[in-house]
Each structure stands twice: as C-alpha cells, then as structure tokens.
Design an enzyme around this catalytic site. Structure first.
Site, PDB file in Angstrom:
ATOM      1  N   SER A  69       0.838  -1.200  -0.030  1.00 34.56           N
ATOM      2  CA  SER A  69       0.146   0.040   0.056  1.00 34.56           C
ATOM      3  C   SER A  69       0.933   1.314  -0.153  1.00 34.56           C
ATOM      4  CB  SER A  69      -0.956   0.167   1.294  1.00 34.56           C
ATOM      5  OG  SER A  69      -2.061  -0.707   0.942  1.00 34.56           O
ATOM      6  N   TYR A 197      -2.689  -2.331 -10.801  1.00 33.59           N
ATOM      7  CA  TYR A 197      -2.693  -2.153  -9.098  1.00 33.59           C
ATOM      8  C   TYR A 197      -1.886  -3.080  -8.531  1.00 33.59           C
ATOM      9  CZ  TYR A 197      -4.458  -2.493  -4.544  1.00 33.59           C
ATOM     10  OH  TYR A 197      -4.431  -2.214  -3.075  1.00 33.59           O
TER      11      TYR A 197
HETATM   12  N1  GLN Z   1      -1.688  -5.303  -2.240  1.00 34.30           N
HETATM   13  C1  GLN Z   1      -2.257  -5.063  -1.148  1.00 34.30           C
HETATM   14  C2  GLN Z   1      -3.869  -5.236  -1.027  1.00 34.30           C
HETATM   15  O1  GLN Z   1      -4.296  -4.785  -1.862  1.00 34.30           O
HETATM   16  C3  GLN Z   1      -1.997  -3.908  -0.296  1.00 34.30           C
HETATM   17  C4  GLN Z   1      -2.653  -3.641   0.891  1.00 34.30           C
HETATM   18  C5  GLN Z   1      -1.984  -3.079   1.889  1.00 34.30           C
HETATM   19  O2  GLN Z   1      -0.834  -2.815   2.054  1.00 34.30           O
HETATM   20  N2  GLN Z   1      -2.331  -2.499   3.223  1.00 34.30           N
HETATM   21  O3  GLN Z   1      -4.623  -6.028  -0.343  1.00 34.30           O
END
Ligand code: GLN
Length: 313
Positions: A69, A197
């Site tokens: 994230s 994403y």
């Molecule tokens: N790739 C992860 C997701 O979408 C990122 C979430 C995170 O780092 N909090 O679930």
C-alpha cells in the site's frame, strides 16, 4: 560532515531497535497474499536519510520487501500529474471516513458511491484506473519508471512471485473493483486495472529506497541530488496530507497522536514516513498488528519521534 543530529540518531538506533523488537512477537506476518507469509516475523530495520545524503541505518535495513500500500502514495501523485485534481477527486473522496460527524451510514449506502479516500484499496484501485497509458503494459512501465525516478534507483523492479501470489488471491479486491465498475466509478476493464494495481503493490524496495522516496516528499518534491522539482508542490501537499489522515488506515489518528508524522504502511510490514523539510525514513518489520501496520515498526517510530521531538502536532 554529518549533522550533529544524525550522528546522535546513528548512535541511538541500535538501542531503539533492540527496545522495539520484542513487540514483533505479538504481531503476525500477512498471509492473505501467501507469498508474503515467507517474510521473517522478527525482522526490524530502519534507514533515515537527510538532504545532504547523510544516512543513519540499523537492524535488517538491507532486507527487500514489496511496497504494497505504500505504492498508493506515488500512484496517487502520478494520477494527479496525469489528470489534475478535479478529475481525480471527482472519482475519489478526500475524507478519512466520508461520513457526517454523526452518520451511521457505510460505503454501500452513501451517494455518490465513490471511495472515501485514495489510501483505502477502493480509492487506490480507482486512482490506478486513471493513470495514463494505452495498455496495461504501458501503465505498468510508466509507474515503474516514475517510482525509479523518485527512489533515485534504476534497479527497482516488480517482484513477480508476490504479484502472482496476490493476483491468484485477490477475491476481495476483485469484489471491490467490480462493485466500483457497477457504480460507474471504474471506466476501463476491471481485470486490467487490477493487473496494474497488483503490479505496483509488488514493487520491491529496501528501507533506503523508501527513505529516499520519503525524502523527496519531505523536501516538497525536490530531488535531493539534482535539485530538480520531481513532483509539483501542490501534489506533495496532497500526498502528505493523505498520509497523515489516512496513511495508517484506522490507526491513523492514534499514529498522529503518538508519532505525529505523515506515514504510509504496507502489509509487507513497510512504513514510509518523513520529517518535513528534514528526513525521509523507511522502516520494515513484517509482523503486523490488527490494523495491518508493522507492530514493531510503529513502536520504533514512536520511540524515535518522542525522543527527537519530531511530532508535527
Ligand atoms: N496489495 C495489498 C492489497 O491490496 C495492499 C494492502 C496493504 O498494503 N495494506 O490488499
């Protein structure tokens, strides 16, 4: 010559790491992306970087991990640079919850059905959908190119094992994305958006990379080496504000009180934070607390911020 402060930090860091490390035992490494569960639960590392290039570093600072994230901060910036503020915030809100002060409503019930902010997954997926490029591949390449520039590191790359692992287990993000598509928030094919994403969540970094990316934000978008404006100031302000209000998810308020710095966490255990005008900081500690933030990492930052009196508030 290093500043007196960074010398002092350098001397204290090993002690701070030692004092924070026991907290990792009460956290858990993320396993909903199976590949992430291979990370060592008892690792903890930190790198601080200042505008002169002076570094303070300790613990498992050379460990590589995916941004997860944390990447949302920079895809937001790229999306703003591609589209401008109006276009982005027509699709994504700016508030931590989006509810009125006394509201009992939840996302599905409010109109317009746009995500509350760009840091939660729904918001970040929407922001990613706005990034320019004629194909998912071109978008994926543009994102990596942009991240390399901010990190000052041409070797940044996608971790394809983590990417694959998330792609095969993205039921929740897939549900969110199809829901947003149904609401007309997403306008291009869902699977293509998810591909982009999940790619940017899988960018591999170490603490030094995060520290350098954070330093660019700390300096108002300026490249510390060339003095070039890499990000428009206004977009740095937007990114730092979202980091402060939403960057640590539903522990953002607590983090603001205890640490008092803009920060963004990722489920790999990374935290990117900064001291405005002064330091970029990268932390990793894969064992997470129940809010999905690094358990020992938050503890470490709390300790340092208190000791150095860095809180902005
Ligand atoms: N790739 C992860 C997701 O979408 C990122 C979430 C995170 O780092 N909090 O679930």
């Amino acid at each position: 010559m290093s500043s007196v402060e960074i010398e002092m930090i350098r001397n204290q860091l090993p002690g701070w790491i030692k004092a924070s490390l026991p907290y990792a035992a009460s956290g858990e490494v993320a396993s909903y992306i199976p590949e992430l569960s291979k990370a060592p639960p008892d690792a903890l590392g930190i790198t601080l970087l200042d505008a002169n290039g002076d570094v303070a570093t300790a613990g498992d600072c050379h460990m590589h991990f995916t941004m997860q994230s944390i990447s949302k901060v920079f895809t937001l910036i790229l999306s703003l640079m591609d589209n401008g503020e109006d276009a982005v915030f027509r699709k994504v809100g700016m508030e931590p919850t989006g509810d009125n002060f006394n509201s009992m409503l939840k996302l599905e019930l409010v109109r317009p059905g746009i995500p509350f902010n760009p840091m939660i997954n729904a918001g970040a997926i929407t922001v990613t959908s706005l990034i320019h490029g004629s194909s998912p591949q071109e978008k994926i390449e543009r994102i990596l190119h942009f991240f390399r520039k901010i990190a000052g590191n041409d070797r940044l790359r996608y971790d394809m094992d983590v990417y694959q692992s998330e792609l095969e287990n993205a039921n929740l993000n897939r549900s969110i994305a199809y829901f947003l598509k149904e609401n007309g928030v997403l306008e291009t094919p869902v699977e293509e958006i998810l591909d982009v994403y999940i790619h940017h969540c899988s960018i591999l970094v170490n603490c030094a990379d995060l520290a350098r990316m954070a330093l660019v934000l700390a300096l108002g978008g300026i490249d510390p080496q060339t003095g070039k404006q890499l990000i428009p100031r206004r977009y740095v302000r937007i990114a730092r504000t979202f980091m402060t209000t939403c960057g640590m998810y539903n522990a953002s308020g607590e983090f603001a009180i205890d640490v008092g710095l803009p920060a963004k966490s990722g489920v790999s255990g990374g935290i990117m934070t900064l001291v405005p005008g002064r330091y970029g900081i990268g932390v990793v500690g894969p064992a997470l607390n129940d809010k999905g933030n690094s358990q020992a990492g938050v503890q470490l930052l709390e300790m340092i911020s208190k000791e150095m009196e860095w809180s902005m508030f």
